[in-house]
Design a protein around this motif. Sequence first.
Motif, PDB file in Angstrom:
ATOM      1  N   SER A 101       3.540 -17.377  -6.986  1.00  0.00           N
ATOM      2  CA  SER A 101       4.200 -16.202  -7.558  1.00  0.00           C
ATOM      3  C   SER A 101       4.885 -15.366  -6.486  1.00  0.00           C
ATOM      4  N   ALA A 102       4.444 -15.492  -5.244  1.00  0.00           N
ATOM      5  CA  ALA A 102       5.054 -14.739  -4.151  1.00  0.00           C
ATOM      6  C   ALA A 102       6.294 -15.421  -3.590  1.00  0.00           C
ATOM      7  N   LYS A 103       6.539 -16.650  -3.980  1.00  0.00           N
ATOM      8  CA  LYS A 103       7.672 -17.402  -3.441  1.00  0.00           C
ATOM      9  C   LYS A 103       8.839 -17.352  -4.417  1.00  0.00           C
ATOM     10  N   SER A 104      10.037 -17.382  -3.874  1.00  0.00           N
ATOM     11  CA  SER A 104      11.222 -17.260  -4.717  1.00  0.00           C
ATOM     12  C   SER A 104      11.447 -18.542  -5.512  1.00  0.00           C
ATOM     13  N   VAL A 105      12.152 -18.395  -6.609  1.00  0.00           N
ATOM     14  CA  VAL A 105      12.474 -19.547  -7.452  1.00  0.00           C
ATOM     15  C   VAL A 105      13.345 -20.526  -6.676  1.00  0.00           C
ATOM     16  N   LYS A 106      14.239 -20.005  -5.855  1.00  0.00           N
ATOM     17  CA  LYS A 106      15.117 -20.863  -5.049  1.00  0.00           C
ATOM     18  C   LYS A 106      14.302 -21.734  -4.095  1.00  0.00           C
ATOM     19  N   MET A 107      13.284 -21.139  -3.455  1.00  0.00           N
ATOM     20  CA  MET A 107      12.450 -21.895  -2.521  1.00  0.00           C
ATOM     21  C   MET A 107      11.664 -22.973  -3.249  1.00  0.00           C
ATOM     22  N   LYS A 108      11.120 -22.617  -4.407  1.00  0.00           N
ATOM     23  CA  LYS A 108      10.322 -23.596  -5.162  1.00  0.00           C
ATOM     24  C   LYS A 108      11.201 -24.724  -5.689  1.00  0.00           C
ATOM     25  N   ARG A 109      12.421 -24.418  -6.046  1.00  0.00           N
ATOM     26  CA  ARG A 109      13.343 -25.449  -6.531  1.00  0.00           C
ATOM     27  C   ARG A 109      13.756 -26.390  -5.400  1.00  0.00           C
TER      28      ARG A 109
END
Length: 65
Positions: free
Chosen positions: A34-42
Amino acid sequence: MPKMKTKSSVKKRFRLTGSGKVRANVGYKRHQLSAKSVKMKRKARGTFILSEADAGIVKQFMPYG
């Protein structure tokens, strides 16, 4: 000559492509997502190709890879 041993940690984490490059999984995907951005997870969704310097180190530990 005896057979060379492959590092167990390397065979679990890396694999070679058909052209001999080293493929690895992207890290930082286990917890606190939840602390990581959607861009990073993608961007960390699949695998990536190691750089030549890092690939040389990994290939030393997988002699028959």
